[in-house]
Design a protein around this motif. Structure first.
Motif, PDB file in Angstrom:
ATOM      1  N   ASP A  95      60.917  -8.310  94.954  1.00  0.00           N
ATOM      2  CA  ASP A  95      59.997  -7.269  94.495  1.00  0.00           C
ATOM      3  C   ASP A  95      60.537  -6.556  93.257  1.00  0.00           C
ATOM      4  O   ASP A  95      59.798  -6.307  92.290  1.00  0.00           O
ATOM      5  CB  ASP A  95      59.757  -6.244  95.607  1.00  0.00           C
ATOM      6  N   GLU A  96      61.803  -6.239  93.271  1.00  0.00           N
ATOM      7  CA  GLU A  96      62.416  -5.512  92.153  1.00  0.00           C
ATOM      8  C   GLU A  96      62.403  -6.310  90.856  1.00  0.00           C
ATOM      9  O   GLU A  96      62.435  -5.733  89.768  1.00  0.00           O
ATOM     10  CB  GLU A  96      63.850  -5.134  92.509  1.00  0.00           C
ATOM     11  N   ASN A  97      62.327  -7.636  90.959  1.00  0.00           N
ATOM     12  CA  ASN A  97      62.393  -8.474  89.767  1.00  0.00           C
ATOM     13  C   ASN A  97      61.071  -9.145  89.409  1.00  0.00           C
ATOM     14  O   ASN A  97      61.027 -10.031  88.556  1.00  0.00           O
ATOM     15  CB  ASN A  97      63.486  -9.526  89.947  1.00  0.00           C
ATOM     16  N   GLY A  98      59.989  -8.718  90.058  1.00  0.00           N
ATOM     17  CA  GLY A  98      58.667  -9.197  89.696  1.00  0.00           C
ATOM     18  C   GLY A  98      58.411 -10.659  90.002  1.00  0.00           C
ATOM     19  O   GLY A  98      57.668 -11.336  89.271  1.00  0.00           O
ATOM     20  N   VAL A  99      59.026 -11.165  91.086  1.00  0.00           N
ATOM     21  CA  VAL A  99      58.809 -12.554  91.490  1.00  0.00           C
ATOM     22  C   VAL A  99      57.762 -12.581  92.596  1.00  0.00           C
ATOM     23  O   VAL A  99      57.872 -11.854  93.587  1.00  0.00           O
ATOM     24  CB  VAL A  99      60.127 -13.190  91.994  1.00  0.00           C
ATOM     25  N   TYR A 100      56.741 -13.415  92.430  1.00  0.00           N
ATOM     26  CA  TYR A 100      55.689 -13.538  93.434  1.00  0.00           C
ATOM     27  C   TYR A 100      56.179 -14.395  94.585  1.00  0.00           C
ATOM     28  O   TYR A 100      56.973 -15.315  94.404  1.00  0.00           O
ATOM     29  CB  TYR A 100      54.438 -14.176  92.829  1.00  0.00           C
ATOM     30  N   TYR A 101      55.675 -14.133  95.796  1.00  0.00           N
ATOM     31  CA  TYR A 101      56.125 -14.931  96.935  1.00  0.00           C
ATOM     32  C   TYR A 101      55.082 -14.938  98.044  1.00  0.00           C
ATOM     33  O   TYR A 101      54.199 -14.089  98.116  1.00  0.00           O
ATOM     34  CB  TYR A 101      57.451 -14.407  97.489  1.00  0.00           C
ATOM     35  N   THR A 102      55.238 -15.929  98.903  1.00  0.00           N
ATOM     36  CA  THR A 102      54.472 -16.035 100.141  1.00  0.00           C
ATOM     37  C   THR A 102      55.460 -16.143 101.288  1.00  0.00           C
ATOM     38  O   THR A 102      56.425 -16.909 101.211  1.00  0.00           O
ATOM     39  CB  THR A 102      53.561 -17.275 100.120  1.00  0.00           C
ATOM     40  N   LEU A 103      55.238 -15.376 102.338  1.00  0.00           N
ATOM     41  CA  LEU A 103      56.081 -15.426 103.524  1.00  0.00           C
ATOM     42  C   LEU A 103      55.534 -16.480 104.474  1.00  0.00           C
ATOM     43  O   LEU A 103      54.341 -16.495 104.771  1.00  0.00           O
ATOM     44  CB  LEU A 103      56.092 -14.077 104.243  1.00  0.00           C
ATOM     45  N   GLU A 104      56.401 -17.350 104.978  1.00  0.00           N
ATOM     46  CA  GLU A 104      55.981 -18.364 105.932  1.00  0.00           C
ATOM     47  C   GLU A 104      56.605 -18.079 107.294  1.00  0.00           C
ATOM     48  O   GLU A 104      57.818 -18.138 107.463  1.00  0.00           O
ATOM     49  CB  GLU A 104      56.401 -19.754 105.460  1.00  0.00           C
ATOM     50  N   THR A 105      55.761 -17.764 108.260  1.00  0.00           N
ATOM     51  CA  THR A 105      56.207 -17.603 109.639  1.00  0.00           C
ATOM     52  C   THR A 105      55.945 -18.926 110.358  1.00  0.00           C
ATOM     53  O   THR A 105      55.659 -19.942 109.723  1.00  0.00           O
ATOM     54  CB  THR A 105      55.474 -16.443 110.318  1.00  0.00           C
ATOM     55  N   LEU A 106      56.046 -18.943 111.670  1.00  0.00           N
ATOM     56  CA  LEU A 106      55.898 -20.202 112.386  1.00  0.00           C
ATOM     57  C   LEU A 106      54.488 -20.777 112.262  1.00  0.00           C
ATOM     58  O   LEU A 106      54.305 -21.980 112.066  1.00  0.00           O
ATOM     59  CB  LEU A 106      56.254 -20.008 113.863  1.00  0.00           C
ATOM     60  N   ASP A 107      53.483 -19.915 112.350  1.00  0.00           N
ATOM     61  CA  ASP A 107      52.110 -20.413 112.362  1.00  0.00           C
ATOM     62  C   ASP A 107      51.218 -19.852 111.263  1.00  0.00           C
ATOM     63  O   ASP A 107      50.070 -20.277 111.136  1.00  0.00           O
ATOM     64  CB  ASP A 107      51.472 -20.116 113.719  1.00  0.00           C
ATOM     65  N   HIS A 108      51.725 -18.915 110.488  1.00  0.00           N
ATOM     66  CA  HIS A 108      50.896 -18.312 109.452  1.00  0.00           C
ATOM     67  C   HIS A 108      51.685 -18.142 108.164  1.00  0.00           C
ATOM     68  O   HIS A 108      52.910 -18.244 108.148  1.00  0.00           O
ATOM     69  CB  HIS A 108      50.369 -16.949 109.909  1.00  0.00           C
TER      70      HIS A 108
END
Length: 276
Positions: A95-108
């Motif tokens: 977040d501090e460095n402006g990088v986009y991301y998606t969190l991957e949990t087990l099913d979502h």
């Protein structure tokens, strides 16, 4: 031929990126190979939820989350999400460095609207199989939810994207001891995307873990992939094959390059290797 344990990447190898229907020729190859006594395992960066539509096509097991979750038959043999403190540190740095991301949990999967906008722009110009997968995943809403709905589920890995390497420089320095930044692409417009994977596992360590569990000699393993996040898998298997539509660097590292997915690549490779 001696029975083989075959590992198949999904997007760009078994199916077109972001879809869930293998070509008829690939399904025929899978059926014939299993009839000949070979065992087939999916080995993907997808989580369990994203792999579930494919599990009915006749696989003996699957490796999800780039090696963080391994199932054979009905038995979970490896399960390694991020510890909460480690996860909080990663999110803060990105977040501090402006990088986009998606969190991957087990099913979502959980993503922010800014990531959706970034993907839409990147794919409209040019995209590798992983960017295409995520863009289609988000468009079709296959278990991908707004990040505002995230409620502290265990996270197995993250997908990141950045407008240039400079935004990744600090995160890579800070997180390098715990995480591997598997960069899929860096093009002329400096669009960078890839997987953030815990150094505790990868697709290659998953190959070794499953072989040990099954008592299979690693000499009897074959792996198919198309992206740089398949590198460790191809290196861990005795024989690594890259798809003709795959990353050029991975093609150079593979023992064999087979025809592209859209040209019946898997079926033709299975025939060439004597699996069917």
């Amino acid at each position: 031929m001696k029975q083989k344990l075959i590992f198949l990447d999904v997007d760009g190898t078994l199916v077109e990126p972001g879809t869930n229907q293998p070509p008829a020729s690939a399904l025929e190859a899978i059926r014939l190979a299993r009839a000949n006594g070979h065992r087939l395992v999916l080995c993907s960066g997808r989580n369990r939820g994203m792999l579930s539509p494919l599990l009915g096509f006749g696989f003996d097991g699957f490796i999800g989350s780039a090696g963080g979750y391994i199932v054979y038959g009905n038995q979970v043999i490896y399960d390694c999400p991020m510890p909460p403190r480690q996860q909080a540190r990663v999110l803060s740095v990105l977040d501090e460095n402006g990088v986009y991301y998606t969190l991957e949990t087990l099913d979502h999967s959980y993503t922010a609207s800014l990531f959706r906008d970034f993907l839409r722009d990147a794919v409209s110009r040019r995209a590798n199989s992983e960017l295409l997968r995520w863009q289609k995943q988000l468009e079709n809403d296959h278990d991908t939810r707004p990040i505002t709905e995230y409620r502290a589920e265990p996270v197995y890995k993250m997908v990141f994207a950045s407008r240039g390497m400079e935004r990744l420089r600090v995160p890579m320095q800070i997180l390098q001891d715990d995480f591997y930044f598997c960069i899929q692409d860096l093009d002329a417009r400096q669009i960078v995307n890839g997987d953030l994977i815990n150094r505790t596992f990868n697709k290659g360590t998953a190959v070794h873990r499953l072989c040990a569990y099954l008592g299979v000699d690693p000499a009897d393993t074959i792996a198919f992939g198309d992206s740089m996040n398949d590198r460790e898998m191809l290196e861990a298997a005795t024989f690594g094959i890259c798809m003709g539509n795959g990353n050029p660097t991975l093609q150079q590292l593979a023992q064999m390059v087979c025809p592209p997915l859209a040209e019946d690549g898997l079926h033709r490779a299975f025939e060439a290797l004597g699996l069917i």
